[in-house]
Enzyme design. Sequence first.
Site, PDB file in Angstrom:
ATOM      1  N   HIS A  67       0.836  -1.205   0.000  1.00 23.36           N
ATOM      2  CA  HIS A  67       0.000   0.000   0.000  1.00 23.36           C
ATOM      3  C   HIS A  67       0.872   1.257   0.000  1.00 23.36           C
ATOM      4  O   HIS A  67       1.062   1.897   1.021  1.00 23.36           O
ATOM      5  CB  HIS A  67      -0.952  -0.008   1.196  1.00 23.36           C
ATOM      6  CG  HIS A  67      -2.088  -0.965   1.016  1.00 23.36           C
ATOM      7  ND1 HIS A  67      -2.153  -2.178   1.664  1.00 23.36           N
ATOM      8  CD2 HIS A  67      -3.190  -0.896   0.236  1.00 23.36           C
ATOM      9  CE1 HIS A  67      -3.259  -2.804   1.292  1.00 23.36           C
ATOM     10  NE2 HIS A  67      -3.904  -2.063   0.437  1.00 23.36           N
ATOM     11  N   HIS A  71       1.304   1.409  -5.871  1.00 19.98           N
ATOM     12  CA  HIS A  71      -0.026   0.813  -5.975  1.00 19.98           C
ATOM     13  C   HIS A  71      -1.045   1.868  -6.435  1.00 19.98           C
ATOM     14  O   HIS A  71      -1.894   1.594  -7.281  1.00 19.98           O
ATOM     15  CB  HIS A  71      -0.439   0.188  -4.635  1.00 19.98           C
ATOM     16  CG  HIS A  71      -1.903  -0.113  -4.527  1.00 19.98           C
ATOM     17  ND1 HIS A  71      -2.534  -1.047  -5.330  1.00 19.98           N
ATOM     18  CD2 HIS A  71      -2.872   0.406  -3.725  1.00 19.98           C
ATOM     19  CE1 HIS A  71      -3.823  -1.090  -5.018  1.00 19.98           C
ATOM     20  NE2 HIS A  71      -4.063  -0.215  -4.060  1.00 19.98           N
ATOM     21  N   HIS A 109      -6.513   7.176  -3.297  1.00 24.87           N
ATOM     22  CA  HIS A 109      -7.425   6.242  -2.614  1.00 24.87           C
ATOM     23  C   HIS A 109      -6.802   5.481  -1.440  1.00 24.87           C
ATOM     24  O   HIS A 109      -7.527   4.969  -0.596  1.00 24.87           O
ATOM     25  CB  HIS A 109      -8.043   5.262  -3.619  1.00 24.87           C
ATOM     26  CG  HIS A 109      -7.210   4.045  -3.859  1.00 24.87           C
ATOM     27  ND1 HIS A 109      -6.124   4.035  -4.691  1.00 24.87           N
ATOM     28  CD2 HIS A 109      -7.283   2.800  -3.340  1.00 24.87           C
ATOM     29  CE1 HIS A 109      -5.572   2.849  -4.679  1.00 24.87           C
ATOM     30  NE2 HIS A 109      -6.246   2.064  -3.862  1.00 24.87           N
ATOM     31  N   ASP A 110      -5.470   5.378  -1.372  1.00 23.86           N
ATOM     32  CA  ASP A 110      -4.828   4.720  -0.216  1.00 23.86           C
ATOM     33  C   ASP A 110      -3.820   5.651   0.467  1.00 23.86           C
ATOM     34  O   ASP A 110      -2.898   5.188   1.166  1.00 23.86           O
ATOM     35  CB  ASP A 110      -4.110   3.425  -0.645  1.00 23.86           C
ATOM     36  CG  ASP A 110      -5.052   2.222  -0.720  1.00 23.86           C
ATOM     37  OD1 ASP A 110      -6.009   2.170   0.078  1.00 23.86           O
ATOM     38  OD2 ASP A 110      -4.818   1.333  -1.565  1.00 23.86           O
ATOM     39  N   ASP A 224      -8.740  -1.528  -8.212  1.00 20.60           N
ATOM     40  CA  ASP A 224      -8.079  -1.739  -6.922  1.00 20.60           C
ATOM     41  C   ASP A 224      -7.748  -3.215  -6.673  1.00 20.60           C
ATOM     42  O   ASP A 224      -6.772  -3.526  -6.005  1.00 20.60           O
ATOM     43  CB  ASP A 224      -8.992  -1.201  -5.817  1.00 20.60           C
ATOM     44  CG  ASP A 224      -8.258  -0.916  -4.525  1.00 20.60           C
ATOM     45  OD1 ASP A 224      -7.028  -0.747  -4.569  1.00 20.60           O
ATOM     46  OD2 ASP A 224      -8.922  -0.851  -3.481  1.00 20.60           O
TER      47      ASP A 224
HETATM   48  P1  AMP Z   1      -6.994  -1.490  -0.954  1.00 16.60           P
HETATM   49  O1  AMP Z   1      -6.574  -1.774   0.444  1.00 16.60           O
HETATM   50  O2  AMP Z   1      -7.677  -0.186  -1.151  1.00 16.60           O
HETATM   51  O3  AMP Z   1      -5.864  -1.665  -1.932  1.00 16.60           O
HETATM   52  O4  AMP Z   1      -8.133  -2.559  -1.250  1.00 16.60           O
HETATM   53  C1  AMP Z   1      -7.944  -3.729  -1.935  1.00 16.60           C
HETATM   54  C2  AMP Z   1      -7.904  -4.923  -1.026  1.00 16.60           C
HETATM   55  O5  AMP Z   1      -8.072  -6.073  -1.828  1.00 16.60           O
HETATM   56  C3  AMP Z   1      -6.591  -5.116  -0.320  1.00 16.60           C
HETATM   57  O6  AMP Z   1      -6.494  -4.484   0.914  1.00 16.60           O
HETATM   58  C4  AMP Z   1      -6.538  -6.622  -0.149  1.00 16.60           C
HETATM   59  O7  AMP Z   1      -7.253  -7.005   0.981  1.00 16.60           O
HETATM   60  C5  AMP Z   1      -7.263  -7.114  -1.367  1.00 16.60           C
HETATM   61  N1  AMP Z   1      -6.335  -7.519  -2.427  1.00 16.60           N
HETATM   62  C6  AMP Z   1      -5.980  -6.845  -3.544  1.00 16.60           C
HETATM   63  N2  AMP Z   1      -5.117  -7.563  -4.278  1.00 16.60           N
HETATM   64  C7  AMP Z   1      -4.908  -8.724  -3.614  1.00 16.60           C
HETATM   65  C8  AMP Z   1      -4.129  -9.890  -3.865  1.00 16.60           C
HETATM   66  N3  AMP Z   1      -3.375 -10.031  -4.962  1.00 16.60           N
HETATM   67  N4  AMP Z   1      -4.163 -10.872  -2.938  1.00 16.60           N
HETATM   68  C9  AMP Z   1      -4.916 -10.770  -1.834  1.00 16.60           C
HETATM   69  N5  AMP Z   1      -5.673  -9.707  -1.550  1.00 16.60           N
HETATM   70  C10 AMP Z   1      -5.677  -8.696  -2.422  1.00 16.60           C
HETATM   71 ZN    ZN Z   2      -5.843   0.209  -3.016  1.00 17.09          ZN
END
Ligand code: AMP
Ligand code: ZN
Length: 326
Positions: A67, A71, A109-110, A224
């Site tokens: 994060h 990303h 967004h993060d 995302d």
């Molecule tokens: P964000 O935290 O805004 O990036 O929200 C996306 C969420 O999706 C992440 O926090 C993870 O929990 C999940 N996520 C995204 N990509 C993956 C991945 N390759 N493997 C496992 N979880 C993922």
């Molecule tokens: Zn994100």
Amino acid sequence: DSLYEDIETQEFNIFNLEKNIGRENILPLIGYYIFKTFNMNETIKYNKFEKWCQKISDGYVRKNYYHNDLHAADVTQTCFLYFKLGQIEEIHKFSNSNRCSLFFSCICHDYRHPGVNNNFLKETHNELSIRYNDESILENMHISSAFNLIFNDKECYIFEGVDNNLMKEMRKEMISCVLATDMAFHNFYVELIKQYIKENKEENNTESKDKNQKYMNILIHSADISNPTKLFDIYFEWAKLVVEEFWDQGDKEKKLHLPCSCDREKVTIYQSQLGFINFIEIPYFSLLAELYPKMHFFYENLLNNKNILLSMQEKEKEKDKIKNGK
Ligand code: AMP
Ligand code: ZN
């Protein structure tokens, strides 16, 4: 420009670009590119946007494995790919300000993500969980902090010269988009996409402001969680980073005697990724491919990636067997 000539294709590799132009330039460069492509100067002044982008980029925690600003740049470029390759412009009647709101949301967004998830903040009674009453803790923090820059740093006032009502509208859209990235709403978006597919078949699809917002939210949420839908080499880079961050949180939980969400001694990258692919990604991106037929190749990548992971997992198991003398 030759450094990122493939930015409008799925071959675009952000990790290579990072090696070429330096980490701190990535997010501002992607920002510049979308600003130019979508004629955002019709709505927003570039000098303010550029400053805001730089400060947002600097506010991402670089030491987080996943994060971080890279990303954010990936989500922004992926959303851009949806517009270019998925023919979003032809399907939806987004206004220039809708597009600004959506892409600005991707960028921030993060913002300031601490590298642990909402549940961890809630369980540790972190000050953020207290401030936001356990509701979309991180997402509220990301967008609130991004607006803190906009309203309290003159250099970053991206709404300079924008009509007050339009500014209010864009602020509302950005808040909605960033809150939509909370995985707690994932199933809501699964059901919504099912509903839109059905409505489109029945051709009783009415256009409305509210529907535009919902489509914007679907697009940012898709971008995302899009890394398992990318070409394998790019995807696997992201997978290593995301799992490293999950293991890190697991270490912190063990130290605090909290239930461990991802134990590095027990959960392999393959288990983590195959679980995510089977339970979240395949059900979701199969629907998205139906909603946006031009984006079907992302779903095909996903199925291909799953097979590659399965065979890598098998090979690992074989190696372990030999190592253990069985
Ligand atoms: P964000 O935290 O805004 O990036 O929200 C996306 C969420 O999706 C992440 O926090 C993870 O929990 C999940 N996520 C995204 N990509 C993956 C991945 N390759 N493997 C496992 N979880 C993922
Ligand atoms: Zn994100």
